[in-house]
Design a protein around this motif. Structure first.
Motif, PDB file in Angstrom:
ATOM      1  N   MET A   1       0.819  -1.202   0.000  1.00 52.54           N
ATOM      2  CA  MET A   1       0.000   0.000   0.000  1.00 52.54           C
ATOM      3  C   MET A   1       0.857   1.258   0.000  1.00 52.54           C
ATOM      4  SD  MET A   1      -2.979   1.187   2.703  1.00 52.54           S
ATOM      5  CE  MET A   1      -1.894   1.363   4.130  1.00 52.54           C
TER       6      MET A   1
ATOM      7  N   GLN B   1       2.295  -1.593  -7.236  1.00 49.25           N
ATOM      8  CA  GLN B   1       1.028  -1.926  -6.580  1.00 49.25           C
ATOM      9  C   GLN B   1       0.108  -2.704  -7.521  1.00 49.25           C
ATOM     10  OE1 GLN B   1      -0.565   1.021  -3.595  1.00 49.25           O
ATOM     11  NE2 GLN B   1       0.721   2.427  -4.776  1.00 49.25           N
TER      12      GLN B   1
ATOM     13  N   ASN C   1      -0.482  -6.451  -6.270  1.00 50.05           N
ATOM     14  CA  ASN C   1      -1.829  -6.669  -5.747  1.00 50.05           C
ATOM     15  C   ASN C   1      -2.762  -7.328  -6.763  1.00 50.05           C
ATOM     16  OD1 ASN C   1      -0.706  -5.259  -3.643  1.00 50.05           O
ATOM     17  ND2 ASN C   1      -2.020  -3.470  -3.817  1.00 50.05           N
TER      18      ASN C   1
ATOM     19  N   TRP D   1      -1.586   7.140  -3.919  1.00 50.25           N
ATOM     20  CA  TRP D   1      -2.941   6.792  -3.520  1.00 50.25           C
ATOM     21  C   TRP D   1      -3.816   6.451  -4.722  1.00 50.25           C
ATOM     22  CZ3 TRP D   1      -3.255   4.935   0.924  1.00 50.25           C
ATOM     23  CH2 TRP D   1      -2.516   5.448   1.986  1.00 50.25           C
TER      24      TRP D   1
ATOM     25  N   TYR E   1      -2.842   3.019  -5.549  1.00 47.93           N
ATOM     26  CA  TYR E   1      -3.443   2.067  -4.613  1.00 47.93           C
ATOM     27  C   TYR E   1      -4.917   1.859  -4.938  1.00 47.93           C
ATOM     28  CZ  TYR E   1      -4.719  -0.171  -0.184  1.00 47.93           C
ATOM     29  OH  TYR E   1      -5.177  -1.056   0.771  1.00 47.93           O
TER      30      TYR E   1
ATOM     31  N   LYS F   1      -6.644  -1.717  -5.923  1.00 43.60           N
ATOM     32  CA  LYS F   1      -7.728  -2.282  -5.126  1.00 43.60           C
ATOM     33  C   LYS F   1      -9.029  -2.380  -5.930  1.00 43.60           C
ATOM     34  CE  LYS F   1      -5.584  -3.776  -2.760  1.00 43.60           C
ATOM     35  NZ  LYS F   1      -5.490  -5.075  -2.059  1.00 43.60           N
TER      36      LYS F   1
END
Length: 322
Positions: free
Chosen positions: A120, A134, A138, A189, A192, A196
């Motif tokens: 993160m 990321q 992820n 961010w 991220y 996600k």
């Protein structure tokens, strides 16, 4: 197996599971028997991954933990029965293939795959392919791992894949034109949020493609947890308000999605607090402390999910027919 039935979209509507935000992973599996079942948990040796490993083991499952450091993972899981530890680096395609092939060589069916590991908000780092870390770790790493393990999931005839998403989806969806920040300035961010959102979209398309092979998929917002995941954050970022869950509570929704009988005929939905989340149509981006009460459109859109799948095939060079 579901080969004779037409795929039906599961409504993104809560089903009153009987659990809530305070439920722990051990409470979820209290009446669940996983004897003879095999589970893989990526990053299952720390934070909520460790608590998921512990709960699934208590329920009788054999849990295989994929970790970059085998020594650290073995030390963290030494008191848990039925745990196997194998090397897995989700930023390294070769490591993923080796891990998957080693499992396939055992001939075992894979009943549950929990795509838990992640990073993160780090500074900009790229993998050997030039992919932003990321998105690579992820999403793409778990995409490749799942497809490589497909035959083992299919062999289980009633498998589940749980993809760890986050309230971080509020920072934005997948930028299909520039997923690796080659053209735009890197924002940790937004990166991220993209990763996600991809985790949530992955479950949407995976559930549709896996249905005929008896594979169902779910995405999860575990809740806000103070864990090693936040290692790249400043003290100021860590101090931003918002209710925290314990790691035991944070692991509960992953374990619920992996085991609940209530989800036996469902899939492709985003879950939080041990229930299917509601769909919410709008959200003001007002900072890290804000909590989501449901899933945003760009993390549940079926066309985006299909587009992401095709892009992920192209980026990884891995397809189901491989």
């Amino acid at each position: 197996m579901a080969t004779n039935n037409e795929y039906k979209i599961t409504p993104q509507i809560p089903i009153s599971s009987g659990f809530d935000s305070h439920t722990t992973a051990l409470e979820v599996v209290k009446d669940i028997d996983l004897s003879g079942k095999v589970v893989i948990v990526t990053g299952g040796h720390s934070g909520i991954g460790l608590e998921a490993t512990r709960a699934l083991s208590v329920a009788g499952a054999t849990v295989i933990v994929g970790a970059r450091s085998v020594e650290q993972a073995k030390a963290a899981t030494v008191d848990i029965v039925g745990v196997e530890v194998e090397t897995l680096d989700l930023m390294d395609p070769n490591s993923i293939d080796v891990f998957a092939q080693k499992f396939l060589d055992t001939g075992r069916a894979l009943n549950i795959l929990i795509a838990n590991a992640g990073i993160m908000a780090p500074p900009l780092v790229r993998d050997s392919r030039g992919y932003e870390s990321q998105f690579a770790t992820n999403h793409l790493g778990h995409f490749q791992l799942t497809l490589r393990l497909w035959s083992a999931l299919k062999k289980a005839e009633n498998a589940r894949v749980v993809s760890l998403s986050s309230t971080g989806v509020r920072f934005g969806g997948v930028d299909f034109d520039d997923p690796n920040f080659d053209k735009r300035e890197y924002d940790k961010w937004r990166a991220y949020g993209q990763a996600k959102s991809a985790n949530a979209l992955f479950a949407v398309e995976l559930d549709k493609r896996g249905y005929a092979d008896g594979i169902r998929a779910f995405s999860v917002h575990p809740g806000r947890i103070d864990s090693e995941l936040a290692r790249f954050l400043s003290s100021q970022e860590r101090a931003i308000g918002g209710e925290y869950k314990t790691t035991e509570q944070g692991a509960a929704t992953s374990v619920w999605c992996a085991t609940s009988p209530l989800l036996g005929d469902k899939g492709g939905v985003y879950c939080l607090d041990c229930d299917i989340a509601e769909a919410i149509s709008d959200f003001a981006l007002q900072g890290m402390g804000q909590q989501l009460t449901g899933v945003l459109p760009w993390a549940a859109d079926r066309e985006m999910a299909k587009r992401l799948w095709l892009m992920s095939e192209e980026m990884t060079g891995v397809k189901l027919e491989d």
